[in-house]
Structure formats: structure tokens, C-alpha cells
Design an enzyme around this catalytic site. Structure first.
Site, short mmCIF file in Angstrom:
data_model
loop_
_atom_site.label_atom_id
_atom_site.label_comp_id
_atom_site.label_asym_id
_atom_site.label_seq_id
_atom_site.Cartn_x
_atom_site.Cartn_y
_atom_site.Cartn_z
N ASN A 208 35.96 39.53 44.61
CA ASN A 208 35.91 39.63 42.96
C ASN A 208 36.76 40.49 42.31
O ASN A 208 36.90 40.53 41.31
CB ASN A 208 34.32 40.23 42.72
CG ASN A 208 34.08 41.54 43.07
OD1 ASN A 208 35.04 42.23 43.59
ND2 ASN A 208 33.07 42.06 42.82
N LYS A 209 37.89 40.91 43.19
CA LYS A 209 39.01 41.58 42.57
C LYS A 209 40.17 40.68 42.29
O LYS A 209 40.22 39.67 42.48
CB LYS A 209 39.62 42.79 43.47
CG LYS A 209 38.57 43.61 44.01
CD LYS A 209 37.78 44.43 42.84
CE LYS A 209 36.94 45.45 43.02
NZ LYS A 209 35.89 45.36 43.94
N HIS A 210 40.89 41.32 40.95
CA HIS A 210 42.12 40.62 40.86
C HIS A 210 43.20 40.20 41.86
O HIS A 210 43.99 39.20 41.67
CB HIS A 210 43.05 41.11 39.70
CG HIS A 210 42.14 41.16 38.16
ND1 HIS A 210 42.60 41.89 37.32
CD2 HIS A 210 40.80 40.90 38.10
CE1 HIS A 210 41.78 41.80 36.28
NE2 HIS A 210 40.67 41.37 36.68
N VAL A 211 43.25 41.01 42.87
CA VAL A 211 43.82 40.60 44.03
C VAL A 211 42.81 40.82 45.15
O VAL A 211 42.27 41.87 45.57
CB VAL A 211 45.08 41.66 44.31
CG1 VAL A 211 45.59 41.53 45.74
CG2 VAL A 211 46.20 41.38 43.21
N TYR B 43 38.51 43.31 47.43
CA TYR B 43 37.15 42.25 47.74
C TYR B 43 37.20 41.25 47.01
O TYR B 43 38.15 41.05 46.12
CB TYR B 43 35.81 43.23 47.18
CG TYR B 43 34.78 42.75 47.40
CD1 TYR B 43 34.25 42.45 48.74
CD2 TYR B 43 33.74 42.09 46.44
CE1 TYR B 43 32.92 41.90 49.21
CE2 TYR B 43 32.63 41.78 46.61
CZ TYR B 43 32.05 41.47 47.99
OH TYR B 43 30.94 41.04 48.33
#
Length: 372
Positions: A183-186, A181
Site C-alpha cells: 500500500n506504499k507509494h513505492v 508494503y
């Protein structure tokens, strides 16, 4: 007028545009393009796994992962009560029974004491969910799982690039899952991944994500699966994002340090634990819990911050208090006071990768003002 600081803005300053243009130029925009295998391979490498199976989102990754284990209907799966609804939903949709565990009040993760107390003769699996930046203390729980012959589903949705005692998060489950998603780091916009070291289980996961088509006769089905295929466009984003992951982790930890500097000594809040004896915080989000003597709850704090142009998001609401699960008869006799408290008094500040130092300072100052 003061600009609004969103709770998350992704950083897309690597090869994202180039790789997306390649997809368009070559016509590989569906779920059969070359970036998908490349993304699966790279994500498996990051997590120290043999196999990665890319899917449409982190929630369906959990659905397929739990289903693929083939646990008998009515078996119990231990989950943290402080988590997202996707975890409980995956258990219920597989015909299994979720059993909640309270969280540690400092790290917000499930505890070994809670897991041990929740094990019954009907328990067949434990779902480990790493929360907000620190992993679960895994070793003692994995020891319990081996002792009782329990499967492990590891939800590492928020843990790209994080480690537990030096080993990658996402490497510890019979199946492990990630979310991509924004807001994730990837990020791939939407997207998820299931990882495993088991060859046969990997084959099953790949079949389940693709409607259980059969190689010999495509449209004859022995089992119901999901249409959960990731597109080549999404995977292209993912490949570009993984290239930046070491920098991303560094940026996130810098974000945490800056917030800590601005909020050092501020009364009325509990800041994230910076480190434990098994991991340094990766600050997926910068989360705050209001002390009991603050005369308002998280909902009111978020309202006041919004008036100052600061985006926030509430903590997860406890699974044992979810109306939909209670109506279905699940988790009715459970009480988990630590999770109940932080669900009401916890929220997180702007934490996106594109956040500037000035925006961090302004967000921290706004928090100080509403607490004053």
C-alpha cells in the site's frame, strides 16, 4: 452483484515485469544481486541521503535503526501514541522505554508541545512518525532535539515523495526508515530501507542486517544481528517503482482532490487537511474521522460500507492502550484524548493507486448513504 472495491490495489505498470524477468534470466534472485545496490542508491537519492540500507520490511528497519544508535538500556524514547505497533516494539526490543505523545486533531501527527512536555532527564531520542499523508511539523521538534542532545529516528514509512518545506521526508533523522508494503507509494511486496548520512552508522546498519558476519572470519560473531536482507527480486520491483514515483505522487493527490469534490459539504465527517504551511497532503490514504454527533463509531461505519462492497481499514490503535505494552508495564499512566478519539472514530476509504474515478465516486456515495 456489485464488485468489491479493495482498500488498496498497487499499480505495477512500469518496468516491474522486465526487471523481474532479468533477475530470473541471470539467476540473481538472492540478496546479492545488482538491483539491491541500485535500489539503495536511488532511494537515498529520493530522500537526499548518503546511504541506504535495504531490509526485509519497515518494521525490522525500525528495529535495526533504533538498536544501531546504541542508547543505554532504560533510556526513554518519545513516540507518537497514534502510530503502528512497530514503533513501540522497536523501542521495547532495544531495552528502551517508550513515552507517548498525543496527536494534533487535524493533521493526526505528534505535536511540539507534546514532545516538549514529555522530555525528562532520561530522554535520549525522539521517534518522528509522519502519519497518513502530512509530515510532522519538524522544525520546532528538531530544535528541541538539538537543545537536549537527543537522537532522531524518522519513520517516513508512508511518505515516499513527500517533502517538508521543500526538503524530502526521510532526510531528517540520524536514521530514517521507509516501508515498501504493497500500500506504499513505492512497493517491493514486502521490504524496508534505513537511511543515514553517517558513514560509520551506515557500516553498522549493513552489518546488523546481515547477522553481523565479519569480513575476516565470516562465522565468528562479536554481536547478534538480524537476517534482514532484501532479495534482488524485491529490489528490482523497487527500482521500477521509483521510476514512477513522480507520477505516483500526482495520482495520489488527484485521488485526494476527487474524494474532496465528492464529499464537499457532507455533514458528520472530518476530511484530511489538504495542506499546511509546510506541506501539501500526499494522501497516502484518504482518511475520515466521524464527528461526535454521528451515532455510530468507525467499526460500525466500516461494517456498513463493507455491506455496500467498499473496503476500508481502521485507524491505528493508540500505543498507550495496547494490551501487550500495558502487560509489560509501559505507558500505564498516559492519557491522550485526541488519539483515543480518532482511533475509535477514524478509518480510511479505498486509496490504492489502481483505484478508478468511478470507484472513488462509488466509495464516496456509499459513505454519504451510511451517514444519511
Amino acid at each position: 452483484m456489485t464488485s468489491f472495491i479493495p482498500v488498496n490495489t498497487p499499480l505495477l505498470d512500469g518496468n516491474e515485469a522486465e526487471y523481474l524477468a532479468e533477475c530470473v534470466r541471470t539467476g540473481w534472485i538472492s540478496s546479492e544481486g545488482p538491483f539491491i545496490k541500485r535500489f539503495e542508491t536511488e532511494m537515498a537519492r529520493v530522500a537526499g541521503r548518503r546511504h541506504g540500507v535495504a531490509v526485509t520490511n519497515g518494521s525490522v528497519a525500525l528495529d535495526i535503526a533504533v538498536h544501531a544508535l546504541g542508547l543505554e538500556p532504560g533510556a526513554e524514547v518519545i513516540i507518537p501514541t497514534f502510530t503502528i505497533i512497530s514503533c513501540a516494539a522497536a523501542v521495547v526490543r532495544a531495552g528502551l522505554v517508550p513515552v507517548g505523545v498525543d496527536c494534533d486533531p487535524g493533521t493526526w501527527n505528534m505535536t511540539v508541545e507534546g514532545v516538549e512536555a514529555a522530555i525528562t532527564p532520561r530522554t535520549r531520542a525522539i521517534m518522528l512518525v509522519h502519519i497518513y499523508g502530512l509530515p510532522v511539523d519538524l522544525d520546532p521538534i528538531l530544535t528541541l532535539a538539538r537543545k537536549h542532545d537527543l537522537k532522531i529516528v524518522e519513520d517516513a514509512a508512508e511518505m515516499h515523495g513527500q517533502t517538508y518545506r521543500g526538503a524530502p521526508c526521510g532526510s531528517f533523522g540520524d536514521v530514517s526508515t521507509f516501508s515498501f508494503y504493497p500500500n506504499k507509494h513505492v512497493t517491493t511486496g514486502e521490504g524496508g530501507m534505513i537511511l543515514t548520512d553517517d558513514d560509520a552508522l551506515s557500516d553498522r546498519l549493513q552489518s546488523l542486517r546481515n547477522l553481523c558476519f565479519q569480513p575476516q572470519q565470516r562465522f565468528v560473531h562479536e554481536e547478534l544481528g538480524w537476517n534482514a536482507r532484501m532479495t534482488n527480486l524485491q529490489a528490482a520491483l523497487g527500482v521500477a517503482q521509483i521510476e514512477q514515483l513522480p507520477r505516483t505522487v500526482e495520482l495520489k493527490r488527484k485521488l485526494g482532490r476527487l474524494y474532496d469534490e465528492h464529499l464537499e459539504g457532507v455533514a458528520g465527517i472530518r476530511r484530511p487537511v489538504a495542506r499546511t504551511n509546510y506541506a501539501d497532503n500526499i494522501y497516502w490514504v484518504y482518511a475520515i474521522v466521524l464527528d461526535d454527533d454521528v451515532p455510530f463509531d468507525a467499526k460500525e461505519a466500516m461494517r456498513r460500507l463493507a455491506e455496500k462492497g467498499i473496503g476500508t481499514r481502521p485507524f491505528f490503535w493508540c500505543m498507550h492502550e495496547q494490551p501487550v505494552l500495558r502487560r509489560m508495564g509501559y505507558m500505564l499512566d498516559e492519557a491522550h484524548p485526541h488519539a483515543e478519539r480518532i482511533a475509535r472514530r477514524g478509518f480510511y476509504l479505498p486509496s490504492g493507486l489502481a483505484l478508478t474515478e468511478a470507484e472513488i465516486a462509488r466509495s464516496a456515495q456509499a459513505l454519504k448513504e451510511i451517514l444519511a
